[in-house]
Design a protein around this motif. Structure first.
Motif, short mmCIF file in Angstrom:
data_model
loop_
_atom_site.label_atom_id
_atom_site.label_comp_id
_atom_site.label_asym_id
_atom_site.label_seq_id
_atom_site.Cartn_x
_atom_site.Cartn_y
_atom_site.Cartn_z
N LEU A 60 7.10 28.21 9.68
CA LEU A 60 7.74 27.01 9.17
C LEU A 60 9.00 26.77 9.99
O LEU A 60 9.94 27.57 9.94
N MET A 61 9.01 25.70 10.74
CA MET A 61 10.12 25.41 11.65
C MET A 61 10.99 24.31 11.05
O MET A 61 10.54 23.19 10.84
N LEU A 62 12.25 24.65 10.75
CA LEU A 62 13.18 23.68 10.16
C LEU A 62 14.06 23.09 11.25
O LEU A 62 14.69 23.83 12.02
N VAL A 63 14.09 21.76 11.33
CA VAL A 63 14.87 21.07 12.35
C VAL A 63 15.77 20.04 11.67
O VAL A 63 15.60 19.72 10.51
N GLY A 64 16.73 19.54 12.42
CA GLY A 64 17.63 18.53 11.88
C GLY A 64 18.96 18.51 12.58
O GLY A 64 19.22 19.30 13.51
N LEU A 65 19.82 17.59 12.17
CA LEU A 65 21.15 17.47 12.75
C LEU A 65 22.08 18.54 12.20
O LEU A 65 21.88 19.06 11.11
N LEU A 86 4.89 40.34 7.54
CA LEU A 86 5.78 39.37 6.91
C LEU A 86 5.21 37.96 7.06
O LEU A 86 4.70 37.60 8.13
N ASP A 87 5.30 37.18 6.00
CA ASP A 87 4.72 35.83 6.01
C ASP A 87 5.30 35.04 4.83
O ASP A 87 5.28 35.53 3.70
N PRO A 88 5.86 33.84 5.12
CA PRO A 88 5.91 33.09 6.38
C PRO A 88 7.14 33.47 7.21
O PRO A 88 8.04 34.15 6.76
N VAL A 89 7.14 32.96 8.46
CA VAL A 89 8.29 33.07 9.35
C VAL A 89 9.01 31.73 9.31
O VAL A 89 8.43 30.69 9.63
N ILE A 90 10.28 31.75 8.91
CA ILE A 90 11.05 30.51 8.74
C ILE A 90 12.10 30.44 9.85
O ILE A 90 13.01 31.28 9.92
N ALA A 103 2.97 25.80 11.61
CA ALA A 103 2.09 25.09 10.68
C ALA A 103 2.79 23.86 10.12
O ALA A 103 2.15 22.86 9.81
N GLU A 104 4.11 23.96 9.97
CA GLU A 104 4.91 22.84 9.50
C GLU A 104 6.17 22.73 10.35
O GLU A 104 6.85 23.73 10.61
N THR A 105 6.49 21.51 10.78
CA THR A 105 7.78 21.21 11.37
C THR A 105 8.50 20.32 10.37
O THR A 105 8.15 19.15 10.19
N LEU A 106 9.46 20.91 9.67
CA LEU A 106 10.11 20.25 8.54
C LEU A 106 11.49 19.75 8.93
O LEU A 106 12.36 20.54 9.34
N LEU A 107 11.70 18.46 8.81
CA LEU A 107 12.99 17.85 9.14
C LEU A 107 13.87 17.84 7.89
O LEU A 107 13.50 17.26 6.87
N VAL A 108 15.03 18.50 7.99
CA VAL A 108 15.98 18.57 6.87
C VAL A 108 16.95 17.39 6.98
O VAL A 108 17.63 17.23 7.99
N LEU A 109 16.99 16.58 5.92
CA LEU A 109 17.81 15.37 5.92
C LEU A 109 18.70 15.31 4.68
O LEU A 109 18.28 15.70 3.59
N ASP A 110 19.89 14.78 4.85
CA ASP A 110 20.82 14.58 3.74
C ASP A 110 20.45 13.26 3.05
O ASP A 110 20.59 12.18 3.64
#
Length: 446
Positions: free
Chosen positions: A104-109, A184-188, A215-222
């Motif tokens: 799970l890849m978290l992206v954002g500003l 270990l699962d998931p990798v964040i 599996a997921e590219t999750l964009l973190v937004l305010d």
């Protein structure tokens, strides 16, 4: 949450409900007010135009105008269309890799809350029986690695890092290898951010995405940034093929523009929402439940889910017995303040109860964790009789309790007032249950 939008929509629906029959002009006027309410909530203009057009088309048809309850039918149409706008029925769950570990890849500003959200997500995954690994790939922001270590320790999840001098892609690759070795699962992945979208940022993130195939590219937004969040979402999605959004600070968003607009504009679903600052304040996003809350209809299912994870069933049954037999005293009150505080702000919980938003409640029902220590000191300065019969606490007793607890008579009065409000709130709920205005629940948190 979405208070301004909810109040304005409820005002529209209340006016419609008072009419025995609706004309096409009534529907047109209601749609105009809905459009204004959504625009004031900072919802994207094109989204508003398309949404109101669909609502009006359905509302002027035979289904509504010829109905015996046309006002309710308009609400039904708005609810269905708004649910579809936000993503449809049910939970929009995270995708899992057929061969673990899931990445799970978290992206954002920078400043959007990625690092804290990474820990919240790890805690949620751990609660669901998984063994997550947090990975610090943000090597540019000062203290980012240390921050992730701190929040990782708080949620009891291991943190992988190779220091601030290693290439982020190499860190991600090494973390994946360790997760495979240790099961270990998931990798964040907590990735790098910038103060604005730029080519360098996108290039680094694209390299990592291509290397580890999340599996997921999750964009973190305010959520509170409104249309700016929608713009950022479009830019990230164009470069990275974002698979889902995590909206933070949704509990503080009185308007709701980002939440309502973002899926319609990008076609990408909201997967998770942050509803508070604590590390347990991350929830799966259910479009239908969120719409119920926006329209002031409550969200009993989420309320029950929070209660099941925070309240002991035996204690809840005993509390119910005491309240119904009117033997509930200040000792029980203090215990319940601690239980309820685990579920989130009380105003959020009350908004989840159908019909409760319209009821005027006395005073301030929020529970401030910082005051719990003071409240306990006040309680400990009371005699057993005073805790069992708080109505006997008058002038001289109040001054003695204040002096013994190192507080003031006003603080003692405030505690007694909160105790009274708690009981009044429960009795209102009991009356609503008796009149059939809400599902049968022992208590609002059980």
């Amino acid at each position: 949450m979405f208070d301004n939008l909810t109040d304005k929509l409820q005002a529209v629906f209340d006016r419609l409900a008072r009419k025995g029959r609706l004309s096409e002009q009534d529907v047109t006027e209601a749609c105009r007010e809905i459009r204004l309410a959504l625009l004031e909530a900072d919802v994207n203009f094109k989204v508003v135009k398309d949404f109101v057009g669909r609502v009006r088309e359905r509302a002027v048809g035979h289904e509504v105008l010829q109905s015996l309850t046309p006002g309710q039918q308009v609400v039904k149409v708005v609810k269905e269309e708004l649910t579809e706008l936000l993503g449809g029925e049910g939970e929009l769950s995270l995708q899992r890799s057929p061969q673990p570990p899931t990445i799970l890849m978290l992206v954002g500003l920078q400043g959007g809350g990625k690092t804290t959200t990474s820990a919240k997500l790890a805690r949620l995954e751990k609660k669901n029986g998984r063994k997550p690994l947090l990975v610090a790939t943000d090597v540019r922001r000062p203290a980012a690695i240390e921050q992730l270590r701190i929040v990782g320790e708080q949620v009891g999840v291991p943190v992988f890092d190779l220091g601030a001098r290693e290439d982020p892609v190499n860190i991600a690759r090494a973390a994946l290898a360790q997760a495979q070795r240790e099961g270990l699962d998931p990798v964040i992945l907590d990735t790098q951010g910038r103060l604005h979208v730029d080519e360098e940022l996108m290039g680094e993130l694209c390299r990592m995405q291509q290397e580890v195939s999340p599996a997921e590219t999750l964009l973190v937004l305010d959520a509170m940034t409104g249309q700016d969040a929608v713009r950022v979402a479009q830019e990230f999605d164009a470069a990275l093929n974002v698979t889902g959004f995590i909206l933070t600070k949704l509990d503080g968003d009185a308007r709701g523009g980002a939440a309502v607009s973002i899926r319609a504009v990008t076609g990408t679903p909201i997967k998770l929402v942050g509803v508070g600052e604590k590390l347990d304040a991350l929830e799966a996003f259910h479009p239908d439940r969120m719409v119920s809350r926006i329209l002031g209809m409550g969200d009993v299912l989420t309320l029950i889910e929070r209660a099941e994870s925070a309240v002991d069933e035996r204690q809840a049954a005993e509390l119910e017995r005491k309240l119904r037999t009117r033997t509930f005293d200040l000792n029980d009150f203090m215990e319940q303040l601690g239980q309820i505080s685990k579920m989130g702000p009380l105003d959020q919980l009350l908004d989840m109860i159908p019909g409760f938003r319209q009821m005027r409640l006395p005073g301030n029902l929020e529970i401030d964790p910082a005051r719990m220590k003071q409240l306990r000191a006040i309680m400990q300065s009371m005699t057993s009789q005073e805790r069992a019969q708080p109505e006997i606490i008058k002038g001289s007793r109040r001054r003695r309790i204040a002096q013994g607890s190192g507080t003031s008579p006003q603080a003692v009065n405030q505690l007694l007032g909160q105790f009274k409000q708690f009981k009044e709130t429960y009795h209102r709920l009991a009356e609503m249950e008796t009149r059939g205005k809400m599902p049968k629940l022992r208590l609002p948190w059980t």
